[in-house]
Design a protein around this motif. Structure first.
Motif, mmCIF file in Angstrom:
data_model
loop_
_atom_site.group_PDB
_atom_site.id
_atom_site.type_symbol
_atom_site.label_atom_id
_atom_site.label_comp_id
_atom_site.label_asym_id
_atom_site.label_seq_id
_atom_site.Cartn_x
_atom_site.Cartn_y
_atom_site.Cartn_z
ATOM 1 N N SER A 81 0.805 -1.217 0.000
ATOM 2 C CA SER A 81 0.000 0.000 0.000
ATOM 3 C C SER A 81 0.839 1.269 0.000
ATOM 4 O O SER A 81 0.309 2.359 -0.256
ATOM 5 C CB SER A 81 -0.941 0.018 1.219
ATOM 6 O OG SER A 81 -1.929 -0.977 1.089
ATOM 7 N N ILE B 270 -2.680 -7.142 -2.894
ATOM 8 C CA ILE B 270 -1.986 -6.382 -1.863
ATOM 9 C C ILE B 270 -2.426 -6.866 -0.489
ATOM 10 O O ILE B 270 -3.615 -6.853 -0.170
ATOM 11 C CB ILE B 270 -2.268 -4.879 -1.997
ATOM 12 C CG1 ILE B 270 -1.730 -4.346 -3.331
ATOM 13 C CG2 ILE B 270 -1.663 -4.099 -0.831
ATOM 14 C CD1 ILE B 270 -2.091 -2.889 -3.591
ATOM 15 N N ASP C 73 -1.866 -5.878 3.312
ATOM 16 C CA ASP C 73 -1.333 -4.759 4.089
ATOM 17 C C ASP C 73 -2.329 -4.416 5.194
ATOM 18 O O ASP C 73 -3.537 -4.642 5.038
ATOM 19 C CB ASP C 73 -1.123 -3.544 3.177
ATOM 20 C CG ASP C 73 -0.110 -2.551 3.731
ATOM 21 O OD1 ASP C 73 -0.254 -2.150 4.911
ATOM 22 O OD2 ASP C 73 0.813 -2.162 3.001
ATOM 23 N N PRO D 103 -5.151 0.260 3.680
ATOM 24 C CA PRO D 103 -5.575 0.141 2.280
ATOM 25 C C PRO D 103 -4.660 0.945 1.366
ATOM 26 O O PRO D 103 -4.068 1.948 1.783
ATOM 27 C CB PRO D 103 -6.996 0.717 2.299
ATOM 28 C CG PRO D 103 -7.047 1.597 3.496
ATOM 29 C CD PRO D 103 -6.138 0.981 4.504
ATOM 30 N N PRO D 104 -4.540 0.525 0.121
ATOM 31 C CA PRO D 104 -3.715 1.263 -0.835
ATOM 32 C C PRO D 104 -4.391 2.558 -1.249
ATOM 33 O O PRO D 104 -5.599 2.739 -1.015
ATOM 34 C CB PRO D 104 -3.611 0.300 -2.021
ATOM 35 C CG PRO D 104 -4.856 -0.519 -1.939
ATOM 36 C CD PRO D 104 -5.154 -0.662 -0.482
ATOM 37 N N LYS E 246 -6.303 0.974 -5.558
ATOM 38 C CA LYS E 246 -7.433 0.173 -5.097
ATOM 39 C C LYS E 246 -8.544 0.087 -6.136
ATOM 40 O O LYS E 246 -9.269 -0.913 -6.218
ATOM 41 C CB LYS E 246 -7.973 0.776 -3.795
ATOM 42 C CG LYS E 246 -8.932 -0.135 -3.043
ATOM 43 C CD LYS E 246 -9.319 0.479 -1.714
ATOM 44 C CE LYS E 246 -10.272 -0.428 -0.958
ATOM 45 N NZ LYS E 246 -10.664 0.174 0.342
ATOM 46 N N TYR F 30 -7.309 -6.022 -2.721
ATOM 47 C CA TYR F 30 -6.717 -5.682 -1.427
ATOM 48 C C TYR F 30 -7.286 -6.561 -0.332
ATOM 49 O O TYR F 30 -8.493 -6.764 -0.251
ATOM 50 C CB TYR F 30 -6.977 -4.205 -1.097
ATOM 51 C CG TYR F 30 -6.696 -3.850 0.344
ATOM 52 C CD1 TYR F 30 -5.411 -3.930 0.862
ATOM 53 C CD2 TYR F 30 -7.734 -3.448 1.192
ATOM 54 C CE1 TYR F 30 -5.152 -3.619 2.190
ATOM 55 C CE2 TYR F 30 -7.485 -3.127 2.514
ATOM 56 C CZ TYR F 30 -6.191 -3.209 3.021
ATOM 57 O OH TYR F 30 -5.945 -2.904 4.330
#
Length: 261
Positions: free
Chosen positions: A14, A34, A36, A39-40, A45, A52
């Motif tokens: 992210s 992703i 993580d 969140p990206p 996203k 995600y």
């Protein structure tokens, strides 16, 4: 290996080096999962090629849920799993004996090991259960995928206060070759990148004095911090070069961390 229409798991994707890697993979028409805690950014996203999963890399159940969700997603996209880029990590700092003659915190040690070393190991082993079942690529190599670890220059010359951090990154460096040997029969490569000082969330809070000291004493050329796109370019080179296996590649501008800042 072929990157287009393959799915790659990127932990810590992210932000920082992980996000740069995600962007580079997307530019090559790959799919990216992703994993993580955060969140990206929306531009990642919102991509149809990104999925995600909220994952604390210390929690095995969350890692497994992210991996299994990724595998289900590959069935929807027909983009088989291609590998893992382990970018999740933390920087911790503490002297083994502090200024009050108190020993290093065991909680801090356990935290560093849990995130940097055990988290990397758990994500990799759980993803490999699926990666070794992917159909091999056509050609004499029959490659199935690539595992990329992220160590650090501290794996070679840790600074004062980096005992725990250096231990985690040295552990990653040390498991690269035996894992590559384990996975040779499956056509899966294992490569580690050991970055020097990079512009990232880990270095954003460096004082001007510390930054100048590293640039003037620790880095040879180019005399600056590394940039995330240079890390992503190294990931790209590893994926594209089948003969790179079982190695730890320093990405450091010929720099060596000084004994003190």
């Amino acid at each position: 290996m072929k990157v287009e229409n393959r799915t790659f798991i990127v932990s810590g994707g992210s932000s920082g080096l992980g996000a740069a890697t995600v962007q580079d993979l997307l530019a090559r028409n790959a799919y990216v999962s992703i994993l993580d805690r955060s969140p990206p950014p929306e531009e990642l996203k919102s991509s149809s090629r990104v999925r995600y999963f909220a994952v604390d890399i210390r929690e095995v159940d969350q890692i497994n849920k992210g991996v299994e969700g990724t595998v289900e997603w590959t069935k929807e996209t027909s983009a088989p799993l291609g590998g893992v880029v382990n970018c999740a990590g933390v920087a911790v700092a503490a002297k083994i004996i502090d200024s009050h003659n108190e020993p290093h915190s065991l909680d801090l040690w356990d935290f560093a090991i849990a995130v940097n070393l055990t988290g990397t190991f758990n994500l990799t082993r759980l993803a490999l259960k699926h990666l070794v079942k992917v159909a091999p690529e056509e050609g004499p190599d029959g490659e199935r995928g690539v595992i990329i670890f992220v160590a650090s220059a501290a794996a070679y010359e840790g600074q004062p206060g980096q005992t725990a951090y250096a231990a985690t990154k040295g552990g990653i460096r040390s498991m690269t070759l035996p894992m590559a040997r384990d996975l040779a029969r499956h056509g899966v490569r294992v490569v580690t990148i050991a970055p020097g000082v990079f512009d990232s969330s880990m270095t954003a809070n460096f004082s001007p004095k510390a930054r100048k000291s590293l640039e003037n004493e620790g880095i040879i050329y180019p005399r600056r911090f590394g940039q995330p796109y240079e890390f992503a370019g190294t990931v790209r080179w590893i994926l594209d070069t089948p003969y790179i296996n079982g190695e730890t590649i320093r990405l450091s501008g010929a720099g060596r961390l000084p004994g003190k800042l």
